[in-house]
Design a protein around this motif. Sequence first.
Motif, short mmCIF file in Angstrom:
data_model
loop_
_atom_site.label_atom_id
_atom_site.label_comp_id
_atom_site.label_asym_id
_atom_site.label_seq_id
_atom_site.Cartn_x
_atom_site.Cartn_y
_atom_site.Cartn_z
N PRO A 1 -5.48 -3.11 -3.09
CA PRO A 1 -5.33 -2.60 -1.73
C PRO A 1 -5.58 -3.69 -0.69
CG PRO A 1 -6.80 -1.20 -3.03
CD PRO A 1 -6.52 -2.43 -3.84
N ASN A 2 -6.38 -4.69 -1.06
CA ASN A 2 -6.64 -5.79 -0.13
C ASN A 2 -6.98 -7.05 -0.93
OD1 ASN A 2 -7.72 -7.48 2.01
ND2 ASN A 2 -7.81 -5.59 3.20
N LYS B 1 2.47 -1.56 11.44
CA LYS B 1 2.09 -1.00 10.13
C LYS B 1 2.70 0.40 9.94
CE LYS B 1 -1.86 -0.39 7.05
NZ LYS B 1 -1.10 -0.94 5.93
N SER C 1 -4.92 3.02 6.24
CA SER C 1 -4.61 1.81 5.46
C SER C 1 -5.04 2.02 4.01
CB SER C 1 -5.36 0.61 6.04
OG SER C 1 -6.74 0.73 5.76
N GLY C 2 -4.39 1.26 3.11
CA GLY C 2 -4.77 1.32 1.70
C GLY C 2 -6.23 0.94 1.51
N THR C 3 -6.69 0.00 2.30
CA THR C 3 -8.08 -0.45 2.17
C THR C 3 -9.05 0.66 2.57
OG1 THR C 3 -7.28 -2.64 2.81
CG2 THR C 3 -9.67 -2.34 2.77
N THR D 1 0.84 -1.20 0.00
CA THR D 1 0.00 0.00 0.00
C THR D 1 0.88 1.25 0.00
OG1 THR D 1 -0.11 -0.34 2.38
CG2 THR D 1 -2.02 -1.01 1.08
N ALA E 1 -5.73 -7.17 10.59
CA ALA E 1 -6.27 -6.15 9.69
C ALA E 1 -7.80 -6.19 9.76
CB ALA E 1 -5.80 -6.40 8.26
N HIS F 1 -5.34 -2.01 12.74
CA HIS F 1 -4.24 -2.86 12.29
C HIS F 1 -3.24 -3.11 13.42
CE1 HIS F 1 -5.70 -2.01 8.22
NE2 HIS F 1 -4.98 -3.05 7.84
N HIS F 2 -2.37 -4.09 13.15
CA HIS F 2 -1.21 -4.37 14.02
C HIS F 2 -0.34 -3.11 14.15
CE1 HIS F 2 1.45 -4.56 10.43
NE2 HIS F 2 0.34 -4.97 9.82
#
Length: 262
Positions: free
Chosen positions: A123-124, A156, A161-163, A98, A212, A152-153
């Motif tokens: 992205p996912n 990252k 996030s990209g998603t 991402t 995620a 997220h963890h």
Amino acid sequence: MVKILVAGFKGRMGNTTTKMVLENADFELTGVYDPNASEKNLNELSDFKNEDVPAYTKLADIDVNSIDVWIDFTSPASVYENAKFALLHDISPVIGTTGLADDQVAELKEIAKKNKVGGLIAPNFGISAVLLMQFAQQAAKYFPDVEIIEMHHDKKLDAPSGTALNTAKLISEVRKQKIQGNPEEKESLIGARGADYEGMRIHSVRLPGYVAHEQVLFGGQGEALTIRQDSFDRISFMSGVAVAAKKIGDYDELLVGLENLL
Ligand SMILES: NC(=O)C1=CN([C@@H]2O[C@H](COP(=O)(O)OP(=O)(O)OC[C@H]3O[C@@H](n4cnc5c(N)ncnc54)[C@H](O)[C@@H]3O)[C@@H](O)[C@H]2O)C=CC1
Ligand SMILES: O=C(O)C1=N[C@H](C(=O)O)C[C@H](O)C1
């Protein structure tokens, strides 16, 4: 047999992907790449001691003639250079990393088109996330008030996030322009209302124990809708990666979103 290189093989996703490629009868792992590796061969790692696969640490050393598909789970800082390298060497990139900027995606699309090479940026790769994005886009036609929470963890690098960013982009394609919340609202602590994507708020949570996860919250008159997906294990991304690696050779352009191949 699709000949595959895994970029970022020392990382969390790279390790899981390397195992998936080795276990899949349709694939041959012909290389792994990671500038932070000290190994010259994958068999130097205890997990892979029976696998004789060259491990590269420099782009210039890669045997480009032995690779059909470049699977990339690296870092936001390196993905553009990697994807460009693959496309310019007639290798189809399957990009999970991402953090690519819109202008970088546009440039990569141009290179793919000019060189007639297929590629995918997803992205996912999890089907639950792909469906969440589609459902969210559908719901946004009826519920223009929306906020996104991604969790997220804590290792990252990128936020949001990209998603989450892609969810917001898909929603903005169908949602009427809207500034949400009270126009007079003020943050007494900066960041309290999250990031702003075209009037939609995105909140990023980083915690150990998480993998995620994403929630899209819609609010309406006297009702609300919440859509949620969870990836509890990185194995959740592997069937999507495998589909992409198998099918991407049939294309001659760079696609964005796994849904284009399903
Ligand atoms: N699209 C999807 O479904 C998913 C995407 N991701 C994304 O994948 C990326 C990697 O995630 P993780 O594996 O958790 O990160 P990680 O930090 O565990 O692994 C990244 C690896 O890339 C290596 N690397 C750094 N620069 C490189 C370069 N120039 N070329 C090749 N390798 C390089 C690092 O040494 C490291 O081993 C992130 O951008 C993350 O957001 C993660 C999970 C699913
Ligand atoms: O870094 C991760 O782990 C993940 N990154 C991708 C993202 O930024 O959306 C996909 C998934 O959420 C896991």
